[in-house]
Design a protein around this motif. Structure first.
Motif, PDB file in Angstrom:
ATOM      1  N   ASN A   3      46.386  49.752  45.835  1.00 60.89           N
ATOM      2  CA  ASN A   3      46.967  48.536  46.398  1.00 60.89           C
ATOM      3  C   ASN A   3      45.874  47.565  46.838  1.00 60.89           C
ATOM      4  O   ASN A   3      45.991  46.361  46.655  1.00 60.89           O
ATOM      5  CB  ASN A   3      47.899  48.891  47.569  1.00 60.89           C
ATOM      6  CG  ASN A   3      48.754  47.707  47.994  1.00 60.89           C
ATOM      7  OD1 ASN A   3      48.929  46.765  47.234  1.00 60.89           O
ATOM      8  ND2 ASN A   3      49.276  47.787  49.192  1.00 60.89           N
ATOM      9  N   GLY A   4      44.787  48.076  47.395  1.00 61.15           N
ATOM     10  CA  GLY A   4      43.668  47.233  47.810  1.00 61.15           C
ATOM     11  C   GLY A   4      43.003  46.558  46.630  1.00 61.15           C
ATOM     12  O   GLY A   4      42.574  45.413  46.694  1.00 61.15           O
ATOM     13  N   MET A   5      42.913  47.264  45.512  1.00 66.95           N
ATOM     14  CA  MET A   5      42.319  46.704  44.300  1.00 66.95           C
ATOM     15  C   MET A   5      43.209  45.608  43.725  1.00 66.95           C
ATOM     16  O   MET A   5      42.717  44.584  43.268  1.00 66.95           O
ATOM     17  CB  MET A   5      42.102  47.810  43.271  1.00 66.95           C
ATOM     18  CG  MET A   5      41.295  47.356  42.103  1.00 66.95           C
ATOM     19  SD  MET A   5      39.652  46.933  42.647  1.00 66.95           S
ATOM     20  CE  MET A   5      38.714  47.906  41.552  1.00 66.95           C
ATOM     21  N   ASN A   6      44.520  45.806  43.767  1.00 64.01           N
ATOM     22  CA  ASN A   6      45.457  44.790  43.290  1.00 64.01           C
ATOM     23  C   ASN A   6      45.361  43.522  44.122  1.00 64.01           C
ATOM     24  O   ASN A   6      45.460  42.411  43.601  1.00 64.01           O
ATOM     25  CB  ASN A   6      46.897  45.327  43.308  1.00 64.01           C
ATOM     26  CG  ASN A   6      47.168  46.286  42.178  1.00 64.01           C
ATOM     27  OD1 ASN A   6      46.439  46.320  41.192  1.00 64.01           O
ATOM     28  ND2 ASN A   6      48.208  47.083  42.335  1.00 64.01           N
ATOM     29  N   SER A  11      43.744  37.918  44.541  1.00 59.70           N
ATOM     30  CA  SER A  11      42.976  36.883  45.228  1.00 59.70           C
ATOM     31  C   SER A  11      42.068  36.128  44.263  1.00 59.70           C
ATOM     32  O   SER A  11      41.968  34.896  44.317  1.00 59.70           O
ATOM     33  CB  SER A  11      42.124  37.502  46.343  1.00 59.70           C
ATOM     34  OG  SER A  11      42.943  38.064  47.330  1.00 59.70           O
ATOM     35  N   VAL A  12      41.416  36.853  43.378  1.00 56.98           N
ATOM     36  CA  VAL A  12      40.538  36.220  42.394  1.00 56.98           C
ATOM     37  C   VAL A  12      41.349  35.332  41.458  1.00 56.98           C
ATOM     38  O   VAL A  12      40.950  34.196  41.156  1.00 56.98           O
ATOM     39  CB  VAL A  12      39.753  37.290  41.602  1.00 56.98           C
ATOM     40  CG1 VAL A  12      39.048  36.666  40.412  1.00 56.98           C
ATOM     41  CG2 VAL A  12      38.768  38.004  42.503  1.00 56.98           C
ATOM     42  N   ILE A  13      42.494  35.801  41.024  1.00 52.08           N
ATOM     43  CA  ILE A  13      43.341  35.001  40.125  1.00 52.08           C
ATOM     44  C   ILE A  13      43.842  33.748  40.823  1.00 52.08           C
ATOM     45  O   ILE A  13      43.801  32.648  40.253  1.00 52.08           O
ATOM     46  CB  ILE A  13      44.507  35.865  39.583  1.00 52.08           C
ATOM     47  CG1 ILE A  13      43.969  36.933  38.639  1.00 52.08           C
ATOM     48  CG2 ILE A  13      45.541  34.993  38.878  1.00 52.08           C
ATOM     49  CD1 ILE A  13      44.999  37.954  38.214  1.00 52.08           C
ATOM     50  N   VAL A  14      44.287  33.874  42.059  1.00 49.50           N
ATOM     51  CA  VAL A  14      44.788  32.714  42.808  1.00 49.50           C
ATOM     52  C   VAL A  14      43.672  31.698  43.015  1.00 49.50           C
ATOM     53  O   VAL A  14      43.871  30.489  42.800  1.00 49.50           O
ATOM     54  CB  VAL A  14      45.391  33.164  44.158  1.00 49.50           C
ATOM     55  CG1 VAL A  14      45.646  31.971  45.062  1.00 49.50           C
ATOM     56  CG2 VAL A  14      46.686  33.936  43.929  1.00 49.50           C
ATOM     57  N   LEU A  15      42.502  32.142  43.411  1.00 45.59           N
ATOM     58  CA  LEU A  15      41.386  31.215  43.616  1.00 45.59           C
ATOM     59  C   LEU A  15      40.964  30.548  42.310  1.00 45.59           C
ATOM     60  O   LEU A  15      40.627  29.357  42.289  1.00 45.59           O
ATOM     61  CB  LEU A  15      40.196  31.941  44.242  1.00 45.59           C
ATOM     62  CG  LEU A  15      40.360  32.314  45.717  1.00 45.59           C
ATOM     63  CD1 LEU A  15      39.189  33.171  46.188  1.00 45.59           C
ATOM     64  CD2 LEU A  15      40.488  31.074  46.577  1.00 45.59           C
ATOM     65  N   THR A  16      40.992  31.284  41.210  1.00 44.02           N
ATOM     66  CA  THR A  16      40.652  30.714  39.911  1.00 44.02           C
ATOM     67  C   THR A  16      41.652  29.635  39.516  1.00 44.02           C
ATOM     68  O   THR A  16      41.274  28.558  39.049  1.00 44.02           O
ATOM     69  CB  THR A  16      40.594  31.810  38.833  1.00 44.02           C
ATOM     70  OG1 THR A  16      39.635  32.791  39.230  1.00 44.02           O
ATOM     71  CG2 THR A  16      40.227  31.241  37.483  1.00 44.02           C
ATOM     72  N   VAL A  17      42.927  29.902  39.725  1.00 50.55           N
ATOM     73  CA  VAL A  17      43.964  28.916  39.401  1.00 50.55           C
ATOM     74  C   VAL A  17      43.809  27.675  40.274  1.00 50.55           C
ATOM     75  O   VAL A  17      43.901  26.542  39.780  1.00 50.55           O
ATOM     76  CB  VAL A  17      45.375  29.527  39.544  1.00 50.55           C
ATOM     77  CG1 VAL A  17      46.456  28.467  39.472  1.00 50.55           C
ATOM     78  CG2 VAL A  17      45.599  30.590  38.485  1.00 50.55           C
ATOM     79  N   ILE A  18      43.533  27.862  41.549  1.00 49.40           N
ATOM     80  CA  ILE A  18      43.332  26.718  42.450  1.00 49.40           C
ATOM     81  C   ILE A  18      42.151  25.883  41.974  1.00 49.40           C
ATOM     82  O   ILE A  18      42.230  24.653  41.915  1.00 49.40           O
ATOM     83  CB  ILE A  18      43.131  27.202  43.903  1.00 49.40           C
ATOM     84  CG1 ILE A  18      44.449  27.751  44.465  1.00 49.40           C
ATOM     85  CG2 ILE A  18      42.604  26.073  44.782  1.00 49.40           C
ATOM     86  CD1 ILE A  18      44.312  28.434  45.811  1.00 49.40           C
ATOM     87  N   CYS A  19      41.050  26.527  41.621  1.00 47.63           N
ATOM     88  CA  CYS A  19      39.868  25.806  41.134  1.00 47.63           C
ATOM     89  C   CYS A  19      40.163  25.040  39.848  1.00 47.63           C
ATOM     90  O   CYS A  19      39.725  23.899  39.682  1.00 47.63           O
ATOM     91  CB  CYS A  19      38.704  26.766  40.928  1.00 47.63           C
ATOM     92  SG  CYS A  19      38.017  27.395  42.463  1.00 47.63           S
TER      93      CYS A  19
END
Length: 86
Positions: A3-6, A11-19
Motif C-alpha cells: 500500500n505504501g508503494m502504491n 504521488s509521482v503520477i499526480v505530480l507528473t500530470v500537474i506538471c
C-alpha cells in the motif's frame, strides 16, 4: 508495504500530470501573448524615437554584425527622410 508503494506511485503520477498541465498552460499563454508583446515593444521603440527625433519620420532597423558595434549599442535605426541614424 504494498500500500505504501502504491501511494508513492500515485504521488509521482499526480505530480507528473500537474506538471504537464501547467507546462501546457504556460505554452498556450506564451503563444497567445508573444505577438502582443512584440507589437507593444515595437510601438514603444517607435514612440521613443519619435520623441527624441520628432521630424525624422519612419525608420528601419540596421542589421550589424555583433563584432562591428560597441557593447553598449543594442540596435541601430536609420531614418531615410533625413539620412540620420539613432
Amino acid at each position: 508495504m504494498k500500500n505504501g508503494m502504491n501511494d508513492k506511485v500515485k504521488s509521482v503520477i499526480v505530480l507528473t500530470v500537474i506538471c504537464l498541465v501547467v507546462t501546457a498552460l504556460l505554452a498556450v499563454t506564451n503563444h497567445i501573448t508573444s505577438p502582443i508583446i512584440k507589437e507593444t515593444r515595437a510601438k514603444r521603440i517607435s514612440d521613443s524615437l519619435a520623441a527624441v527625433l520628432p521630424n525624422s519620420g519612419d525608420f528601419t532597423v540596421v542589421e550589424l554584425d555583433e563584432n562591428a558595434k560597441p557593447k553598449t549599442v543594442s540596435e541601430v535605426y536609420y531614418f531615410p527622410k533625413d539620412g540620420s541614424y539613432a
